[in-house]
Design a protein around this motif. Structure first.
Motif, mmCIF file in Angstrom:
data_model
loop_
_atom_site.group_PDB
_atom_site.id
_atom_site.type_symbol
_atom_site.label_atom_id
_atom_site.label_comp_id
_atom_site.label_asym_id
_atom_site.label_seq_id
_atom_site.Cartn_x
_atom_site.Cartn_y
_atom_site.Cartn_z
ATOM 1 N N GLY A 121 -18.799 -1.278 13.506
ATOM 2 C CA GLY A 121 -18.336 -1.421 12.209
ATOM 3 C C GLY A 121 -17.338 -0.488 11.915
ATOM 4 O O GLY A 121 -16.777 0.207 12.891
ATOM 5 N N VAL A 122 -16.428 -0.663 10.756
ATOM 6 C CA VAL A 122 -15.401 0.345 10.547
ATOM 7 C C VAL A 122 -15.753 1.302 9.516
ATOM 8 O O VAL A 122 -16.577 0.857 8.434
ATOM 9 N N SER A 123 -14.911 2.224 9.224
ATOM 10 C CA SER A 123 -15.150 3.067 8.103
ATOM 11 C C SER A 123 -14.072 3.050 6.788
ATOM 12 O O SER A 123 -14.029 3.829 6.072
ATOM 13 N N MET A 124 -12.937 2.314 7.394
ATOM 14 C CA MET A 124 -11.806 2.093 6.508
ATOM 15 C C MET A 124 -10.973 0.774 6.736
ATOM 16 O O MET A 124 -11.400 0.216 7.740
ATOM 17 N N THR A 125 -10.439 0.468 5.686
ATOM 18 C CA THR A 125 -9.622 -0.674 5.851
ATOM 19 C C THR A 125 -7.948 -0.374 5.789
ATOM 20 O O THR A 125 -7.897 0.580 5.089
ATOM 21 N N ILE A 126 -7.324 -0.717 6.596
ATOM 22 C CA ILE A 126 -5.796 -0.687 6.489
ATOM 23 C C ILE A 126 -5.402 -1.530 5.404
ATOM 24 O O ILE A 126 -5.384 -2.638 5.756
ATOM 25 N N ASN A 127 -4.882 -1.141 4.412
ATOM 26 C CA ASN A 127 -4.291 -1.973 3.467
ATOM 27 C C ASN A 127 -2.686 -2.159 3.452
ATOM 28 O O ASN A 127 -2.060 -1.114 3.521
ATOM 29 N N ILE A 128 -2.508 -3.434 3.298
ATOM 30 C CA ILE A 128 -0.681 -3.767 3.609
ATOM 31 C C ILE A 128 -0.469 -4.157 2.194
ATOM 32 O O ILE A 128 -1.042 -5.296 1.742
ATOM 33 N N ASN A 129 0.575 -3.478 1.353
ATOM 34 C CA ASN A 129 0.993 -3.969 0.141
ATOM 35 C C ASN A 129 2.093 -4.678 0.571
ATOM 36 O O ASN A 129 3.123 -4.323 1.129
ATOM 37 N N LEU A 130 2.343 -6.023 0.151
ATOM 38 C CA LEU A 130 3.412 -6.966 0.172
ATOM 39 C C LEU A 130 4.028 -7.293 -1.293
ATOM 40 O O LEU A 130 3.398 -7.337 -2.355
ATOM 41 N N PRO A 131 5.366 -7.861 -1.003
ATOM 42 C CA PRO A 131 6.044 -8.041 -2.309
ATOM 43 C C PRO A 131 5.820 -9.155 -3.070
ATOM 44 O O PRO A 131 5.736 -9.313 -4.270
ATOM 45 N N ARG A 132 5.289 -10.373 -2.208
ATOM 46 C CA ARG A 132 4.952 -11.595 -2.890
ATOM 47 C C ARG A 132 3.677 -11.986 -2.667
ATOM 48 O O ARG A 132 3.198 -12.045 -1.696
ATOM 49 N N PRO A 133 3.075 -12.758 -3.739
ATOM 50 C CA PRO A 133 1.610 -13.589 -3.409
ATOM 51 C C PRO A 133 1.695 -14.461 -2.024
ATOM 52 O O PRO A 133 0.734 -14.363 -1.265
ATOM 53 N N SER A 134 2.807 -14.871 -2.059
ATOM 54 C CA SER A 134 2.730 -16.169 -0.668
ATOM 55 C C SER A 134 2.794 -15.387 0.519
ATOM 56 O O SER A 134 2.258 -15.701 1.652
ATOM 57 N N ASP A 135 3.130 -14.095 0.552
ATOM 58 C CA ASP A 135 3.201 -13.162 1.882
ATOM 59 C C ASP A 135 1.848 -13.019 2.259
ATOM 60 O O ASP A 135 1.489 -12.682 3.511
#
Length: 140
Positions: free
Chosen positions: A79-93
């Protein structure tokens, strides 16, 4: 060179099983670039790599049990102990990133109660990537 003149104040460093293959996967799935890669003396494992993606950077290495076992691949520990979060500009992205990744979809892209388009995937190396963007009509 492993570091440029202005390294970010926080960087994720992920451990994988199969570093060379992981770099190839991220290049294809996330349009990543690998400006620096150092192989171990065995010529098979990645000692250190810098992966540029989504306007940020993740460092990557293979597991090295001979140097201690405190950092392991998610495939080694279940398993993992973290999530890599990617913030994108548009919902379709968000939808596009999940489709392009070609990875196991843990949560399909959906509009959330917190005002984001959000979804998650698990890559073949066990890491979880979350994609997030303001929903249509969200207040900025």
């Amino acid at each position: 060179m492993a570091f440029g003149p202005n390294p970010p104040p926080i960087q994720a460093r992920i451990c994988v099983k199969g570093g060379i293959d992981a770099i190839k996967f991220y290049e294809k799935a996330f349009d990543a670039k690998c400006p620096f890669q150092q192989l171990a003396d065995d010529g098979k494992r990645v000692m250190h790599a810098n992966i540029e993606l989504f306007g940020g950077e993740v460092m990557l290495h293979d597991k090295f049990p001979e140097f201690g076992g405190e950092v392991v691949s998610p495939l080694s520990c279940g398993g993992v102990s973290m999530t890599i979060n990617i913030n994108l500009p548009r919902p379709s992205d968000v939808d596009d990133a999940i489709a392009r990744a070609g990875a196991e979809v843990l949560m399909s892209a959906e509009d959330t109660f917190w005002g984001s388009r959000y979804g998650r995937v698990r890559d073949p190396f066990g890491h979880v990537w979350a994609f997030n963007a303001p929903s249509q009509g969200a207040v900025s």
